[in-house]
Design an enzyme around this catalytic site. Sequence first.
Site, PDB file in Angstrom:
ATOM      1  N   ASP A 118       0.786  -1.244   0.000  1.00 12.26           N
ATOM      2  CA  ASP A 118       0.000   0.000   0.000  1.00 12.26           C
ATOM      3  C   ASP A 118       0.818   1.294   0.000  1.00 12.26           C
ATOM      4  O   ASP A 118       0.455   2.262   0.701  1.00 12.26           O
ATOM      5  CB  ASP A 118      -0.952   0.017   1.209  1.00 12.26           C
ATOM      6  CG  ASP A 118      -1.950  -1.121   1.200  1.00 12.26           C
ATOM      7  OD1 ASP A 118      -1.936  -1.915   0.247  1.00 12.26           O
ATOM      8  OD2 ASP A 118      -2.747  -1.215   2.151  1.00 12.26           O
TER       9      ASP A 118
ATOM     10  N   LYS B 265      -6.608  -4.995  -3.056  1.00  9.89           N
ATOM     11  CA  LYS B 265      -7.249  -5.634  -1.896  1.00  9.89           C
ATOM     12  C   LYS B 265      -8.298  -4.703  -1.283  1.00  9.89           C
ATOM     13  O   LYS B 265      -8.052  -3.510  -1.124  1.00  9.89           O
ATOM     14  CB  LYS B 265      -6.188  -6.040  -0.865  1.00  9.89           C
ATOM     15  CG  LYS B 265      -5.387  -4.891  -0.276  1.00  9.89           C
ATOM     16  CD  LYS B 265      -4.264  -5.450   0.581  1.00  9.89           C
ATOM     17  CE  LYS B 265      -3.474  -4.372   1.289  1.00  9.89           C
ATOM     18  NZ  LYS B 265      -4.200  -3.593   2.272  1.00  9.89           N
TER      19      LYS B 265
ATOM     20  N   CYS C  84      -2.026  -2.504   7.830  1.00 10.18           N
ATOM     21  CA  CYS C  84      -1.979  -3.445   6.703  1.00 10.18           C
ATOM     22  C   CYS C  84      -0.733  -4.325   6.697  1.00 10.18           C
ATOM     23  O   CYS C  84      -0.792  -5.475   6.252  1.00 10.18           O
ATOM     24  CB  CYS C  84      -2.145  -2.681   5.397  1.00 10.18           C
ATOM     25  SG  CYS C  84      -3.802  -1.996   5.254  1.00 10.18           S
TER      26      CYS C  84
END
Length: 224
Positions: free
Chosen positions: A28, A133, A166
């Site tokens: 990310d 995701k 995450c």
Amino acid sequence: MSTPSASIDAEPYTFELKPDQCALLIIDMQRDFLEPGGFGEMLGNDVSQLRRTIEPNKALLAAWRGAGLQVLHTREGHRPDLTDLPPAKKVRGKSEKTIGDPGPMGRILVRGEPGHDIIAELYPLPEEPVIDKPGKGAFFATDLHAILQNKGITQLVVTGVTTEVCVNTTVREANDRGYECLVPEDCVGSYFPEFQEMGLKMIKAQGGIFGWVTSSPAIVAAIA
Ligand code: C5J
């Protein structure tokens, strides 16, 4: 011919890296989380806490690519029609603006919008899989596990943001699926220094209950 394994100084003990079976998984590193003027900063976060990871990630990525090893990237986000966005996630935080609303870099955490994309410094090459995701963990509702299995991957070097959200969620998911995870502390970042420290401690505690922690120069030296 397989590449010999390399010993990397890590906590709680030495990590035996098997280059042919190890992928670099970058979590990310998206514009909305890292760039000044993005969604993260709009929420009042100090993006410099995440931006300090860019240079170490760049160096690690360059070394990893140079050694011809597997790289994958993830992005957190949702379909433009928001059909994969749980109502509970949409309203969480009670902010004025939430996922799907217009933000400083397009619609917030929506696939295809400028803020959802990966920062230029770490932009994926065409042959590097990008896992989109909808959740915090990279294994939830994605084909990541299938891709890793098909490529014979058993170890992951996990980097990116944020350490306690995450990155930690993905390391825990990976650990439960049998992967060995190594986390370079200079390549993961949190908006909150105390969560950075604790997020890393949680991974390496109890004999490496979720994985190992090291630094990126140690990995770069091992694969050189
Ligand atoms: C990530 C988040 N990537 N903090 N997302 O950690 O919401």
